[in-house]
Design a protein around this motif. Structure first.
Motif, short mmCIF file in Angstrom:
data_model
loop_
_atom_site.label_atom_id
_atom_site.label_comp_id
_atom_site.label_asym_id
_atom_site.label_seq_id
_atom_site.Cartn_x
_atom_site.Cartn_y
_atom_site.Cartn_z
N GLU A 93 0.78 -1.15 0.10
CA GLU A 93 -0.09 0.03 0.00
C GLU A 93 0.90 1.13 -0.12
N GLY A 94 0.29 2.42 -0.68
CA GLY A 94 1.17 3.71 -0.64
C GLY A 94 0.35 4.79 -0.63
N ARG A 95 0.93 5.90 -0.77
CA ARG A 95 0.25 7.14 -1.01
C ARG A 95 1.20 8.25 -1.59
N ALA A 96 0.46 9.20 -2.04
CA ALA A 96 1.42 10.41 -2.67
C ALA A 96 1.00 11.71 -1.64
N VAL A 97 1.78 12.39 -1.34
CA VAL A 97 1.59 13.65 -0.58
C VAL A 97 2.21 14.70 -1.13
N ASP A 98 1.81 15.95 -0.93
CA ASP A 98 2.45 17.17 -1.30
C ASP A 98 3.09 17.67 -0.43
N ASP A 99 3.77 18.81 -0.59
CA ASP A 99 5.04 19.37 0.25
C ASP A 99 4.33 19.86 1.83
N GLN A 100 3.00 20.09 1.70
CA GLN A 100 2.43 20.06 3.19
C GLN A 100 2.04 18.81 3.97
N GLY A 101 2.12 17.79 3.23
CA GLY A 101 1.42 16.63 3.66
C GLY A 101 0.31 16.30 3.35
N ASN A 102 -0.66 16.75 2.58
CA ASN A 102 -1.89 16.70 2.31
C ASN A 102 -1.86 15.29 1.20
N VAL A 103 -2.78 14.39 1.68
CA VAL A 103 -2.78 13.04 0.68
C VAL A 103 -3.41 13.49 -0.62
N LEU A 104 -2.58 13.15 -1.65
CA LEU A 104 -3.28 13.41 -2.97
C LEU A 104 -3.71 12.11 -3.63
N VAL A 105 -3.01 10.97 -3.41
CA VAL A 105 -3.45 9.75 -4.15
C VAL A 105 -2.88 8.67 -3.19
N THR A 106 -3.93 7.56 -2.90
CA THR A 106 -3.73 6.22 -2.31
C THR A 106 -3.72 5.21 -3.24
N ALA A 107 -2.97 4.01 -3.15
CA ALA A 107 -3.03 3.04 -3.85
C ALA A 107 -2.64 1.69 -3.26
N THR A 108 -3.12 0.56 -3.69
CA THR A 108 -2.88 -0.68 -3.04
C THR A 108 -2.31 -1.46 -4.39
#
Length: 148
Positions: free
Chosen positions: A108-123
């Motif tokens: 599982e993983g995720r993508a976040v911006d420089d402020q820590g906001n979650v942009l994308v999640t994935a499994t």
């Protein structure tokens, strides 16, 4: 004019180098990569294109599985991706391997911006490709001969 190859946790992956993905951390606990925003990676709205984000996540997720045994390689079986917000700047990808069996790994993983906001999640589910015995011996011999 040739560019120096980037080491993606022991692999050479020209496409990841093309999009500018930067490897940061490679461990069984967490794998992290970073993608700086570039205009040539964007969609018509100026956000990083979803396909670019998915490609970077796929590499980061598979690296999380490989961190358990770097001699392996992974083949993506399935990846579910959820886009939560547009990527309007730099993106950090983080992934963990939840379970690694003899033939399948689940991550599982995720993508976040420089402020820590979650942009994308994935499994993702990966087929584990173990090195053939002749490849492992050949690799070991190369490593032994280059030690110095």
């Amino acid at each position: 004019m040739s560019k120096e190859s980037v080491d993606y946790f022991g692999l050479n992956i020209p496409f990841m180098q093309c999009i500018g993905l930067q490897p940061e951390k490679f461990s069984p606990e967490l794998t992290r990569t970073r993608l700086p925003w570039r205009a040539d990676l964007t969609n018509s709205r100026g956000d990083i294109h979803g396909g670019t984000l998915m490609s970077a996540l796929d590499l980061t997720l598979s690296a999380a599985a490989r961190a358990n045994d770097p001699s392996t390689s992974m083949a993506t079986i399935d990846m579910a991706t959820h886009f939560l917000a547009p990527a309007t700047g730099n993106v950090v990808f983080e992934a963990r391997c939840l379970r690694m069996g003899r033939s399948i790994a689940f991550c599982e993983g995720r993508a976040v911006d420089d402020q820590g906001n979650v942009l994308v999640t994935a499994t993702a589910t990966f087929k584990i490709i173990w090195p053939r015995p002749d490849q492992a011996a050949s690799s070991s011999q190369r490593n032994d001969s280059s030690a110095g």
